[in-house]
Design an enzyme around this catalytic site. Sequence first.
Site, mmCIF file in Angstrom:
data_model
loop_
_atom_site.group_PDB
_atom_site.id
_atom_site.type_symbol
_atom_site.label_atom_id
_atom_site.label_comp_id
_atom_site.label_asym_id
_atom_site.label_seq_id
_atom_site.Cartn_x
_atom_site.Cartn_y
_atom_site.Cartn_z
ATOM 1 C CE LYS A 76 -3.855 1.987 2.676
ATOM 2 N NZ LYS A 76 -4.727 1.810 3.864
ATOM 3 C CB SER A 151 -8.076 3.711 2.907
ATOM 4 O OG SER A 151 -7.225 3.097 3.861
ATOM 5 C CB SER A 175 -8.401 0.854 5.767
ATOM 6 O OG SER A 175 -9.116 2.040 5.567
HETATM 7 N N1 GLN Z 1 -13.281 4.221 6.334
HETATM 8 C C1 GLN Z 1 -12.704 4.688 7.552
HETATM 9 C C2 GLN Z 1 -12.319 6.131 7.396
HETATM 10 O O1 GLN Z 1 -12.666 6.679 6.420
HETATM 11 C C3 GLN Z 1 -11.522 3.857 7.929
HETATM 12 C C4 GLN Z 1 -10.346 4.120 7.094
HETATM 13 C C5 GLN Z 1 -9.148 3.332 7.536
HETATM 14 O O2 GLN Z 1 -9.270 2.293 8.186
HETATM 15 N N2 GLN Z 1 -7.970 3.841 7.190
HETATM 16 O O3 GLN Z 1 -11.675 6.724 8.205
#
Ligand code: GLN
Length: 485
Positions: A76, A151, A175
């Site tokens: 990532k 994400s 995420s």
């Molecule tokens: N969807 C969640 C957010 O927007 C979690 C994102 C994540 O785990 N980085 O913050």
Amino acid sequence: MYDKTLAELSAGLHAGAFSSRELTEETLKRIHALNGTLNAFISITDDVALAEADAADARRAAGERGALLGIPLAHKDIFCTKGVKTSCASRMLDSFVAPYDATVVARLRQAGAVMVGKTNMDEFAMGSSNETSFYGPVRNPWDLNAVPGGSSGGSAAAVAARLVTVATGTDTGGSIRQPAALCGVTGIKPSYGQVSRYGMIAFASSLDQGGPLAHSAEDCAILLDAMAGFDPRDSTSLERPAPDYLSTLNAPLAGVRIGLPVEYFGEGLDVQVDGVIQEAVRTLQRLGAVLKTISLPNTPLAVPTYYVLALAEASSNLARYDGVRYGYRCEQPRDLQDLYTRSRSEGFGAEVKRRIMIGTYTLSAGYYDAYYLKAQKVRRLISNDFLRAFKEVDVILGPTSPTVAFNLGEKTADPVTMYLSDIYTIAVNLAGLPAISVPAGFVGGRPVGMQMIGGYWREASLLNIAHRYQQETDWHTQMPTAVDR
Ligand code: GLN
């Protein structure tokens, strides 16, 4: 070669059926052929990959073995990679080349894994659909009109489409698990402190945790074995004996107590997704697991609590992008104030700016007690729910996400609807617990993920249950038709 698991590729390399060079060339070819459609990669690192593949082949020739030696893998783009662009999918870091490796990257390099590229993601990991990326959205290999989740959407899509067998991700509120669910792959978020955060670009430091995405629990175990463990360079890394997740994968499930929280099967859950999860539960029951209905009463408070705490931490973490030290700098600043203001206004996208503003607000004098401090107290209540539940059960099970993948653009206009897609994953980060998402079926051709949450440091039990489940089912081996060539 692309439809093989990590364990199978590893066996092929051991047996001399192919070299890492050959495998890596094949992998790069497939990535180049499909990335235009999927947009799963921000950078494809051909030169690094081929050099690392040759090095892996040389290490093997010198007698070295190891499950990851010569295996292509993607990181990532939140992990710093020495000499390679590390953008966090933000214009702010579009020109940033990391001067050092994150611990996760260094450990996987040491294990002989071959980095083929950096995957697309939501900007600074803020999102649930991969639509906040400066580089444009990733498409879901199961349906190109659908989001891959976020994400870590690029990593999930890359694994689902068999561009790589394994990839790294990070999980602050879901995420790893949510994109794994929406793309039909397996992903585990370890306990907080299990995987080093050194060199992992910070979003919300008390919640962020790195972990693997792969086809199977077995492959996740192989990757996590290499990623996890104490790191003196991360002050929140816990000093625990080196894990060995592979050795317990096959333990029988007889008598394992599985808790089903009423709050995870109520309003908001798609009925067909519910049906898929019930079927998965029956499979686990057949394997000897014992079911128990439990309650996590503070579940409805998880999303609001997260969006106070995560945003407060984000506003503080992202203060470092000031246009001076590194990252984007505006053209011809008039003075220092103008440099700060324009560099940040032009460098950050809309969602990141929204979050910095909310986070700064909740931390400001006068509001701190009402929001930040209150949220910290609720965080404790949420953790206590889990601690109480784990006195009665070994793991907690439910859907990873209330629906299957939604369409691109469907939720972008309404941030709150988007935030609610993480209702089952977010509390886990607030409590710092490990959790895994496992493919459990399909609704309308789109994958469904089943989430299992464990007590602290119980990654091994989660991988064990997931592995036994995957020996009984073939959801994790299905191939997305949109890219089946
Ligand atoms: N969807 C969640 C957010 O927007 C979690 C994102 C994540 O785990 N980085 O913050």
